[in-house]
Scaffold this active site. Structure first.
Site, short mmCIF file in Angstrom:
data_model
loop_
_atom_site.label_atom_id
_atom_site.label_comp_id
_atom_site.label_asym_id
_atom_site.label_seq_id
_atom_site.Cartn_x
_atom_site.Cartn_y
_atom_site.Cartn_z
CD1 TRP A 46 -24.24 -26.84 23.17
CD2 TRP A 46 -25.21 -24.83 23.00
NE1 TRP A 46 -23.37 -26.01 22.50
CE2 TRP A 46 -23.94 -24.77 22.39
CE3 TRP A 46 -26.00 -23.67 23.03
CZ2 TRP A 46 -23.45 -23.61 21.79
CZ3 TRP A 46 -25.52 -22.52 22.44
CH2 TRP A 46 -24.26 -22.50 21.82
CG ASN A 47 -29.04 -24.06 19.17
OD1 ASN A 47 -29.19 -25.28 19.17
ND2 ASN A 47 -29.16 -23.35 18.08
CE LYS B 272 -24.59 -36.63 22.55
NZ LYS B 272 -24.61 -35.54 23.55
CB ALA C 60 -26.28 -30.53 23.91
CD GLU D 164 -32.29 -29.22 11.30
OE1 GLU D 164 -32.14 -28.41 12.22
OE2 GLU D 164 -33.34 -29.85 11.10
CG LEU D 165 -24.27 -29.73 9.52
CD1 LEU D 165 -23.13 -30.10 8.61
CD2 LEU D 165 -24.19 -30.47 10.83
N GLY D 166 -24.52 -25.56 10.64
CA GLY D 166 -24.54 -24.12 10.93
C GLY D 166 -24.91 -23.27 9.74
CB CYS E 3 -28.71 -22.95 12.75
SG CYS E 3 -28.89 -24.13 14.03
CD GLN F 240 -20.32 -20.39 21.58
OE1 GLN F 240 -19.62 -21.39 21.57
NE2 GLN F 240 -20.70 -19.77 20.48
CD GLU G 23 -23.00 -21.45 12.96
OE1 GLU G 23 -22.40 -22.52 13.11
OE2 GLU G 23 -24.24 -21.37 12.81
CG PHE H 166 -23.80 -20.52 17.56
CD1 PHE H 166 -24.44 -20.56 16.32
CD2 PHE H 166 -24.30 -21.31 18.58
CE1 PHE H 166 -25.56 -21.38 16.12
CE2 PHE H 166 -25.41 -22.14 18.40
CZ PHE H 166 -26.04 -22.16 17.17
#
Ligand code: ADP
Length: 500
Positions: A174-175, A197, A199, A271-273, A305, A352, A403, A405
């Site tokens: 979603w970022n 798909k 978020a 592609e992760l954090g 990220c 969050q 992380e 965020f």
């Protein structure tokens, strides 16, 4: 807001009339086989504005059946060749036309991303252009994806072909919802069909952009969008009609996804954090380093990220650096994403926000000291968090390991180069790093020593569609953007022919 564009209103803010109509028409639909459709079982989900906490519309909530319909549409489009068998020139023209449409509609896309993701309205237009740039770059590739003829002697001719993989599943977080074309553009340029798909919190711009793709001439069924939560993502990973997955999101979900993908032998790119270090040496331009390091954490309220959340500063300049970082941050104004005075918008959800506040408490409990905390001013209703700078942070503290965020900057101290590299690499992540020094030899040593996918020297978070991007270690694998990204969206086939 551009004065030339007719306006409307959604959740008490002024948006482009077209953005208002898009939301007010009813349920924001999936786009399957070129048609805008509701979920088969009619389920919907409320969209909530992170700046106000208020629901402002609803979106189709897909399930496995909707995903299945999208995969069928994508497969049919792939099998009959309506996209992949176009001439490379025709594909290029369509992708360029789509880039132009994104640029033309950047204001509307900006409104949509600001409404459901809480991205600063000004920054949101930038994201539409980022997608357009990715399209312009990858539009040049259909004419250049040439295979080769490896020399094997006189008895055979071998073609080493580069082919599409078939149907690509793309799962996004979603970022940066409008940034979908970082993945979708190379997938299309390579001749694939796509099922995207987005978020669950940020569906708007994907449906809108899929509509623009049709207008640009991307044939029906080639680019499909299915809304929904992890259930749809998991169904995508399990679906035999999807050939590969490109995933951007959290470490935990990425890990589960890669394990699930192994069941159907799907290659994935992840592609992760990150927990990216920014190394500031004693000879650095202090103001520039402080502004870049702090800015990277405040950017998008820390929901990026590559945020440089571990700033490693040489002991000789540690106090001066803190002063400069605070000076670079005091003007921050937390508030509504549409308010022109706002420089830091809300976080995506109340959960969050609570998570970030928890980290701020843990940081203090573990002995780090808050040397500066901004304020949320009179911002209310939304998921607002006051930015924090922690000093005296050690690498073994939770706030240096996990992380967050959110807008939490941790400043650590080092005394020599070797220690700087050791601290920088002492993390499960390996996404990116920054290096601030005027010593070119040291910059080169740092680039060598850092166990990450991107190093920025005397700058930070600069991107270009021509330059590949990706992680090491728990930050994932595979590259997006640039020529290396095409490997993620193509497969090789070697064809041997005997010369009689
Ligand atoms: P976050 O929401 O913290 O960014 P996620 O990694 O959970 O982290 O979300 C990224 C994307 O992955 C979203 O589109 C989400 O719906 C999707 N997703 C969540 N769970 C799964 C899963 N088990 N399989 C596939 N996709 C998932």
């Amino acid at each position: 807001m551009n004065d030339q564009i007719p306006t409307g209103s959604i959740d008490e803010v002024t948006v482009a009339a077209e953005a208002a109509r898009f939301i007010e028409r009813g349920v924001v639909p999936h786009v399957i086989g070129g048609k805008e459709v509701d979920s088969l079982d009619g389920r919907t989900r409320e969209m909530v504005n992170p700046s106000t906490g208020r629901a402002f519309g609803s979106v189709a909530r897909g399930g496995a059946d909707d995903l299945d319909a999208a995969v069928s549409a994508a497969r049919a489009a792939y099998e009959d060749g309506r996209w992949r068998r176009l001439t490379p020139r025709a594909q290029e023209a369509i992708l360029i036309r789509l880039a132009g449409l994104l640029e033309e509609h950047a204001e509307i896309i900006g409104d949509l991303d600001a409404l459901d993701a809480g991205i600063l309205r000004r920054y949101a237009g930038f994201i539409a252009n980022y997608s357009a740039n990715a399209l312009r770059y990858f539009a040049g590739w259909p004419t250049k994806l040439a295979g080769s003829l490896p020399p094997v002697g006189p008895d055979y001719v071998v073609q080493e072909r580069i082919e599409p993989v078939g149907v690509m599943g793309v799962i996004k977080p979603w970022n940066g919802p409008g940034a979908i074309f970082a993945q979708v553009a190379p997938a299309l340029a390579a001749g694939n069909s796509v099922v995207l798909k987005p978020a669950e919190h940020t569906p708007l711009s994907a449906t809108y952009m899929a509509r623009l793709a049709l207008e640009a001439g991307v044939p029906e069924g080639v680019f499909n969008v299915v809304h929904g939560d992890g259930e749809v993502g998991a169904a995508m990973v399990a679906h035999p009609g999807i050939n590969r997955i490109s995933f951007t999101g959290s470490v935990r979900t990425g890990q589960a996804l890669a394990a699930a993908a192994a069941q159907t032998f799907k290659r994935v790119n992840l592609e992760l954090g990150g927990k990216s270090p920014v190394l500031v040496f004693a000879d650095a331009d202090l103001e520039a380093a402080a502004a870049a390091a702090a800015g990277s954490v405040w950017n998008n309220s820390g929901q990026v990220c590559t945020a440089g959340t571990r700033t490693l500063v040489h002991a000789d300049i540690y106090d001066d650096f803190l002063e400069a970082a605070i000076a670079a941050s005091t003007d921050l104004r937390v508030g509504h994403a549409f308010d022109e005075a706002t420089t830091m918008g809300p976080l995506i959800t109340p959960d969050q926000r609570a998570k970030v506040e928890r980290y701020v408490e843990i940081g203090q409990q573990e002995g780090a000291s808050v040397v500066w905390r901004g304020s949320v001013g009179d911002a209310e209703g939304g998921n607002y968090v006051a930015p924090v700078i922690f000093a005296g942070v050690r690498n073994d503290m939770t706030i240096a390991r996990e992380e967050i965020f959110g807008p939490v900057m941790s400043v650590l101290r080092f005394t020599d180069e070797a220690e700087a590299y050791r601290l920088a690499n002492e993390t499960e992540f390996g996404l990116a790093a920054g290096v601030f020094t005027r010593d070119i030899a040291r910059a080169n040593r740092a680039a060598d020593a850092l166990d990450v996918g991107t190093v920025w020297t005397n700058c930070y978070q600069v991107t270009d569609a021509a330059v590949s991007y990706g992680g090491a270690k728990a930050s994932g694998y595979g590259r997006s953007l640039g020529a290396p990204a095409l490997d993620e969206y193509t497969r090789r086939k070697s064809v041997w022919s005997k010369n009689y």
